[in-house]
Design a protein around this motif. Structure first.
Motif, short mmCIF file in Angstrom:
data_model
loop_
_atom_site.label_atom_id
_atom_site.label_comp_id
_atom_site.label_asym_id
_atom_site.label_seq_id
_atom_site.Cartn_x
_atom_site.Cartn_y
_atom_site.Cartn_z
N CYS A 99 -2.94 -12.79 -4.08
CA CYS A 99 -2.80 -12.64 -2.64
C CYS A 99 -3.18 -11.21 -2.19
O CYS A 99 -3.69 -11.03 -1.09
CB CYS A 99 -1.38 -12.97 -2.22
SG CYS A 99 -1.18 -13.16 -0.44
N VAL A 100 -2.93 -10.24 -3.04
CA VAL A 100 -3.33 -8.86 -2.71
C VAL A 100 -4.84 -8.79 -2.54
O VAL A 100 -5.37 -8.20 -1.58
CB VAL A 100 -2.85 -7.88 -3.80
CG1 VAL A 100 -3.48 -6.52 -3.60
CG2 VAL A 100 -1.33 -7.76 -3.77
N GLU A 101 -5.58 -9.42 -3.45
CA GLU A 101 -7.03 -9.40 -3.37
C GLU A 101 -7.53 -10.19 -2.15
O GLU A 101 -8.51 -9.79 -1.49
CB GLU A 101 -7.64 -9.98 -4.65
CG GLU A 101 -7.37 -9.17 -5.89
CD GLU A 101 -7.92 -7.75 -5.79
OE1 GLU A 101 -8.98 -7.57 -5.15
OE2 GLU A 101 -7.29 -6.83 -6.33
N ILE A 102 -6.86 -11.32 -1.86
CA ILE A 102 -7.26 -12.10 -0.68
C ILE A 102 -7.05 -11.30 0.59
O ILE A 102 -7.90 -11.28 1.50
CB ILE A 102 -6.47 -13.43 -0.63
CG1 ILE A 102 -6.85 -14.32 -1.80
CG2 ILE A 102 -6.69 -14.14 0.70
CD1 ILE A 102 -6.05 -15.60 -1.88
N GLU A 103 -5.95 -10.58 0.68
CA GLU A 103 -5.68 -9.80 1.88
C GLU A 103 -6.63 -8.62 2.01
O GLU A 103 -7.04 -8.25 3.11
CB GLU A 103 -4.22 -9.32 1.86
CG GLU A 103 -3.69 -8.88 3.21
CD GLU A 103 -3.68 -10.00 4.24
OE1 GLU A 103 -3.67 -9.68 5.45
OE2 GLU A 103 -3.70 -11.18 3.85
N ARG A 104 -6.99 -8.03 0.88
CA ARG A 104 -8.00 -6.97 0.93
C ARG A 104 -9.32 -7.52 1.47
O ARG A 104 -10.01 -6.86 2.26
CB ARG A 104 -8.21 -6.40 -0.46
CG ARG A 104 -7.10 -5.44 -0.91
CD ARG A 104 -7.33 -5.01 -2.33
NE ARG A 104 -6.26 -4.11 -2.78
CZ ARG A 104 -6.02 -3.80 -4.05
NH1 ARG A 104 -6.79 -4.32 -5.00
NH2 ARG A 104 -5.04 -2.98 -4.37
N MET A 105 -9.68 -8.73 1.02
CA MET A 105 -10.90 -9.34 1.52
C MET A 105 -10.80 -9.61 3.02
O MET A 105 -11.78 -9.38 3.76
CB MET A 105 -11.16 -10.65 0.77
CG MET A 105 -12.41 -11.39 1.23
SD MET A 105 -12.47 -13.11 0.67
CE MET A 105 -11.13 -13.82 1.64
N MET A 106 -9.64 -10.06 3.50
CA MET A 106 -9.49 -10.35 4.92
C MET A 106 -9.60 -9.08 5.76
O MET A 106 -10.20 -9.10 6.84
CB MET A 106 -8.13 -11.02 5.17
CG MET A 106 -8.00 -12.40 4.57
SD MET A 106 -9.35 -13.51 5.06
CE MET A 106 -9.19 -13.47 6.84
N GLU A 117 0.82 -1.21 0.00
CA GLU A 117 0.00 0.00 0.00
C GLU A 117 0.86 1.26 0.00
O GLU A 117 0.43 2.31 -0.47
CB GLU A 117 -0.92 -0.01 1.23
CG GLU A 117 -2.01 -1.07 1.20
CD GLU A 117 -3.05 -0.79 0.14
OE1 GLU A 117 -3.57 0.33 0.10
OE2 GLU A 117 -3.32 -1.69 -0.69
N LYS A 118 2.07 1.14 0.52
CA LYS A 118 3.01 2.28 0.51
C LYS A 118 3.87 2.31 -0.75
O LYS A 118 4.86 3.07 -0.82
CB LYS A 118 3.92 2.21 1.74
CG LYS A 118 3.17 2.29 3.06
CD LYS A 118 4.12 2.11 4.23
CE LYS A 118 3.37 2.09 5.55
NZ LYS A 118 4.26 1.86 6.71
N LEU A 119 3.48 1.47 -1.73
CA LEU A 119 4.18 1.38 -3.02
C LEU A 119 5.58 0.81 -2.90
O LEU A 119 6.43 1.01 -3.78
CB LEU A 119 4.23 2.75 -3.72
CG LEU A 119 2.88 3.43 -3.96
CD1 LEU A 119 3.08 4.75 -4.70
CD2 LEU A 119 1.96 2.52 -4.73
#
Length: 494
Positions: free
Chosen positions: A107-114, A37-39
């Motif tokens: 994994c980015v999408e999974i973590e957003r969901m979590m 998220e911090k690029l």
């Protein structure tokens, strides 16, 4: 629904959420996500290890464990790696393979969901009436949008879909909260009265927005040019096909099905299809029902509170009255007046009251005498003795009347018999009681194997049927009967 192969395959990227070392895998993935998220996309093993050691939970964490965890996450597809060879100066350093790690897209999408699941009960849903207004405005712009470029059409399409998704999801989440067990329990408490008016006003504002905008949206959807709509949806499909995708195969059929499905859902929500009620009307009814339920709960709480206060005052007044009684006997009389008699005398067995007035007292009724009998098994009431009455005259009159009636019936029946034969096909219209006699004779003969029978006065007869299968109509004033054309033949006429 067409089940594709991607739907049947196991999703290895979600394995880290429920395995033995989840308490180590999830913090590592969360660390990568926060840096993402911090690029900052790439991290070294040393950076991961240093960040984890700052938490007291990972005080006994070792670099070897960190390397094993990163390797497991890489094998499951959560992390992608690349070997860093810029600072390698010896062959030994090259063999040690110093890697940099990056989160995969899945994994980015999974973590957003979590994160969304973790904040599910923290983030409160809301009803936004402005979403209905924006949807209405976007639908009215369809003739204008049809002449715009493909980029502007796609932006308009995304705005319309995002507003519709937010409206649907926020409404469902908010109604689920209001219908939950926790909300039901809270509505039964006195604290609910504090914000009851604010909640009802909030829901009524949403209902007013529904009333003002749903009819406009429904009119826009019914009156729009279908040719313009198909052109717009085609442009959206072409725009999505033009988006470059890596390692993903998207066909035009899949995108078209998705776009058309979203538009059909929008129409079904506001207009309804195949004569079914639209979802907007169901939302309207559900919201009104919630308002009625809130009002009922608030009314019950108020009644319960006021009722308790009133009863306390009544009990206090009664206590003062009892304290002023001169003796226990006066207190007993007061208690009988207030709470009723302790051992009341029940009067029963009063038949045939002369009045139905509820104000009529017991002493105003006529006296009723009850004969008390002994409670023993051998008790028998005495029989009333009376003389024998001579009824021979009445019996003789009844006998003569019966004989006259039978003689009249016999003459009537013989009037239909010709030469000892009674043909049902040749009968004229007969009275119902005559028909019943003839049918009873027929029934007796049919029940006999030899088709024979005997009348009440002793005449023997048998049945004949010249043409089997032939039928006739037996006419009577109360209706006609279709029956086989039997003939009753009397063997000896008396």
């Amino acid at each position: 629904m067409k089940i594709q192969e991607t739907v049947r395959k196991p999703m290895m990227e979600a394995k880290y959420l429920n395995v033995d070392n989840t308490d180590r895998y999830r913090p590592i993935i969360r660390l990568f996500y926060l840096q993402y998220e911090k690029l900052k996309y790439w991290l070294y093993q040393e950076e991961v290890y240093a960040e984890l050691k700052e938490d007291p939970y990972f005080q006994d964490y070792t670099p070897e464990q960190c390397q094993q965890d990163l390797a497991a996450l890489t094998a499951w597809g959560n992390l992608s790696t690349i070997q860093d060879t810029k600072k390698v100066s010896t062959i030994e350093e090259f063999k040690n393979k110093k890697f940099r790690y990056q989160l995969s897209e899945v994994c980015v999408e999974i973590e957003r969901m979590m994160i969304r699941v973790e904040n599910l009960f923290i983030e409160s849903s809301s009803l936004e009436p402005t979403l209905l207004e924006r949807i209405c405005m976007n639908l009215r712009r369809i003739p204008e949008i049809a002449r715009e470029s493909q980029d502007n059409i796609y932006i308009w399409w995304n705005d319309l879909n995002n507003d519709f998704i937010r409206l649907n999801q926020n409404y469902q989440d908010y109604m689920r909260e209001l219908n939950s067990v926790k909300a039901e329990e809270m509505m039964k408490t006195k604290e609910f009265l504090v914000f009851k008016d604010h909640l009802i006003e909030y829901l009524r504002n949403f209902v007013r927005s529904l009333q003002m905008n749903v009819s406009s949206i429904e009119q826009c959807l019914k009156e729009m040019d279908r040719g313009q709509l198909e052109g717009i949806l085609t442009e959206v499909v072409q725009y999505e096909l033009a988006i470059p995708r890596i390692d993903t195969e998207i066909t035009e059929e899949m995108i078209t099905d998705k776009i058309n499905g979203r538009w059909d859902s929008l129409e079904e929500w506001f207009v309804g299809v195949d004569g079914r009620e639209s979802e907007a009307l169901k939302v309207f009814d559900t919201t009104n029902e919630i308002i009625r339920k809130i009002t009922r709960y608030a009314s019950r709480i108020s009644e319960r509170s006021n009722g308790g206060a009133n009863r306390r005052e009544e009990y206090r007044k009664l206590a003062v009255m009892f304290s002023k009684c001169r003796d226990i006997y006066e207190a007993h009389r007061l208690a009988a007046s207030v709470f009723g008699i302790e051992k009341p005398l029940h009067l029963k067995g009063i038949p045939g009251r002369q009045t139905e007035s509820i104000n009529s007292g017991v002493f105003e009724e006529e006296p009723y005498v009850v004969t008390v009998t002994p409670r023993i098994r051998t008790y028998r009431e005495k029989a009333m003795r009376s003389g024998i009455v001579d009824r021979s005259r009445e019996k003789e009159e009844m006998r003569l009347a019966a004989i006259r009636r039978m003689e009249e019936e016999r003459k009537l029946l013989k009037g239909y018999i010709r030469d000892g034969r009674l043909s049902f096909a040749g009968l004229p219209e007969i009275e119902p009681h005559v028909r019943d006699v003839f049918l009873s004779w027929l029934s007796k003969a049919l029940e006999n194997k030899e088709l024979r029978g005997k009348t009440e006065d002793g005449q023997i007869y048998h049945l004949e049927q010249e043409n089997p299968g032939e039928t006739c109509i037996l006419k009577s004033p109360d209706g006609n009967l279709e029956m086989p054309a039997y003939t009753i033949v009397f063997e000896e006429m008396l």
